[in-house]
Design a protein around this motif. Structure first.
Motif, PDB file in Angstrom:
ATOM      1  N   TRP A 215      27.450  47.516  63.421  1.00  0.00           N
ATOM      2  CA  TRP A 215      27.213  48.804  62.782  1.00  0.00           C
ATOM      3  C   TRP A 215      26.260  49.702  63.569  1.00  0.00           C
ATOM      4  N   CYS A 216      25.609  49.143  64.593  1.00  0.00           N
ATOM      5  CA  CYS A 216      24.715  49.990  65.402  1.00  0.00           C
ATOM      6  C   CYS A 216      24.923  49.755  66.891  1.00  0.00           C
ATOM      7  N   CYS A 217      26.119  49.262  67.267  1.00  0.00           N
ATOM      8  CA  CYS A 217      26.356  48.930  68.671  1.00  0.00           C
ATOM      9  C   CYS A 217      26.342  50.163  69.572  1.00  0.00           C
ATOM     10  N   TRP A 218      26.478  51.344  68.973  1.00  0.00           N
ATOM     11  CA  TRP A 218      26.504  52.586  69.743  1.00  0.00           C
ATOM     12  C   TRP A 218      25.113  53.141  70.032  1.00  0.00           C
ATOM     13  N   MET A 219      24.108  52.608  69.378  1.00  0.00           N
ATOM     14  CA  MET A 219      22.754  53.144  69.512  1.00  0.00           C
ATOM     15  C   MET A 219      22.266  53.026  70.952  1.00  0.00           C
ATOM     16  N   ARG A 256      32.177  59.772  72.255  1.00  0.00           N
ATOM     17  CA  ARG A 256      31.490  60.043  70.986  1.00  0.00           C
ATOM     18  C   ARG A 256      31.523  61.545  70.658  1.00  0.00           C
ATOM     19  N   ASP A 257      32.733  62.032  70.397  1.00  0.00           N
ATOM     20  CA  ASP A 257      32.904  63.470  70.193  1.00  0.00           C
ATOM     21  C   ASP A 257      32.216  63.985  68.938  1.00  0.00           C
ATOM     22  N   LYS A 258      32.285  63.222  67.848  1.00  0.00           N
ATOM     23  CA  LYS A 258      31.649  63.692  66.610  1.00  0.00           C
ATOM     24  C   LYS A 258      30.138  63.819  66.814  1.00  0.00           C
ATOM     25  N   THR A 259      29.547  62.818  67.429  1.00  0.00           N
ATOM     26  CA  THR A 259      28.109  62.879  67.699  1.00  0.00           C
ATOM     27  C   THR A 259      27.788  64.041  68.626  1.00  0.00           C
ATOM     28  N   ARG A 260      28.639  64.279  69.623  1.00  0.00           N
ATOM     29  CA  ARG A 260      28.407  65.386  70.534  1.00  0.00           C
ATOM     30  C   ARG A 260      28.421  66.718  69.774  1.00  0.00           C
ATOM     31  N   ALA A 261      29.346  66.858  68.823  1.00  0.00           N
ATOM     32  CA  ALA A 261      29.404  68.098  68.042  1.00  0.00           C
ATOM     33  C   ALA A 261      28.100  68.315  67.282  1.00  0.00           C
ATOM     34  N   VAL A 262      27.589  67.255  66.669  1.00  0.00           N
ATOM     35  CA  VAL A 262      26.322  67.361  65.946  1.00  0.00           C
ATOM     36  C   VAL A 262      25.184  67.698  66.908  1.00  0.00           C
ATOM     37  N   PHE A 263      25.129  67.000  68.038  1.00  0.00           N
ATOM     38  CA  PHE A 263      24.042  67.213  68.995  1.00  0.00           C
ATOM     39  C   PHE A 263      24.067  68.628  69.575  1.00  0.00           C
ATOM     40  N   LEU A 264      25.274  69.167  69.796  1.00  0.00           N
ATOM     41  CA  LEU A 264      25.359  70.526  70.332  1.00  0.00           C
ATOM     42  C   LEU A 264      24.800  71.554  69.350  1.00  0.00           C
TER      43      LEU A 264
END
Length: 329
Positions: A215-219, A256-264
């Protein structure tokens, strides 16, 4: 295990799964729904399908939403109506927790916050029943993230404080500390925020070679950098925030497109605070393009939140056209 905690589902979910996958022995699964014993082969098959669904990219996950619901319905139906030993029950509960977490995130990304909360409640019950303290902590961290998103940082900080007592892997601890730092910053608790950011960095540095929980392997460093920047932004340091967020966006893996959208959107907010309107517009447009492509209304709402700040710069080339575009999304 209180099986009444789970909603009983009909065999319709089995029909959906049968269409999607060729079960080696569908009669065995059908018998299990009728109260027969659930054996290891059934759980192996369910785990293979469920784990595959859980790791789908966001852009693909939205096309498999009904399938994920059907998979969860199948597993919780077996928990409610099947016969199984303790080891098999724990495997089913762990799988139910994983699927319910994924289903909760899908609803969260769609802006369906109450529905997401109900899914995470199922995940929490399942993880507890499985005796999986790491997963319990992970689900609590998800609900804490939602609480911060919805403007309830105190509830978020409290949940994360409890969750931190149940995690062992340094990467998991780093994620929980980072999310608590975000809640600290939203509360204006500067010292607590800096302590949690420093502790998160130390934990991530000490992660070592042992694989983190799924559940946190992407961190990773990208998350630490961007969320540290967002904390600095909330605490009134936009220039430092801009630098840290830019570092994190550059480090983020392409998948990680969704995360990129949030970060942008975070990057755009920091750029607007430092008066760099053209760069902010480019980041905002990039966030909107990604959000629309992957089908994440939650991310689109973040972009819309930037509209009032952008509207103060209508004389900048491209701003009026972008604001017009936002009204059609």
């Amino acid at each position: 295990m209180d099986r009444r905690s789970f909603v009983g589902f009909g065999v319709a979910s089995l029909a959906v799964l049968a269409v999607q996958w060729a079960a080696p022995e569908p009669q065995r699964l059908a018998r299990a729904f009728g109260g027969a014993r659930v054996d290891g082969a059934v759980v192996d098959w369910l785990e293979a399908g469920g784990n595959g669904l859980a790791v789908l990219p966001t852009e693909q996950r939205r096309h498999a939403a009904r399938l994920m619901d059907a998979q969860l319905a199948t597993v919780t139906g077996l928990l409610a109506d099947g016969q199984y030993d303790g080891r098999t029950g724990r495997r089913l509960h762990r799988l139910a927790a994983s699927l319910a977490s994924t289903c909760g995130w899908y609803r969260f990304d769609q802006g369906r916050h109450a529905a997401a909360g109900r899914m995470w409640e199922v995940a929490l019950l399942s993880a507890h029943a499985a005796g999986d303290r790491d997963r319990v902590a992970g689900v609590l961290a998800d609900t804490a993230y939602q609480a911060t998103w919805l403007g309830r940082p105190r509830a978020s900080a409290d949940r994360l404080g409890y969750a931190l007592t149940g995690v062992r892997h340094p990467a998991a601890r780093a994620l929980l500390l980072l999310r608590r730092a975000r809640a600290d910053a939203a509360l204006g608790e500067r010292a607590a925020c800096y302590r949690d950011l420093a502790a998160a960095e130390r934990a991530l540095d000490g992660a070592g070679a042992e694989p983190p929980p799924g559940w946190c392997c992407w961190m990773g460093p990208a998350d630490l950098a961007v969320d540290s920047g967002r904390c600095l932004l909330d605490l009134g340091h936009p220039a430092a925030a801009r630098t840290r967020i830019a570092e994190g966006v550059a480090l983020l893996p392409p998948a990680r497109d969704k995360t990129r959208a949030v970060f942008l959107t975070y990057q755009a907010r920091a750029l607007l605070r430092t008066g760099e309107v053209e760069q902010a517009l480019a980041a905002t447009a990039g966030a909107l393009d990604l959000s629309a492509r992957i089908g994440a209304p939650r991310c689109v709402s973040l972009v819309r939140d930037l509209a009032p700040a952008l509207a103060r710069h209508r004389r900048v080339d491209g701003v009026p056209e972008f604001l017009d575009r936002l009204t059609t999304v």
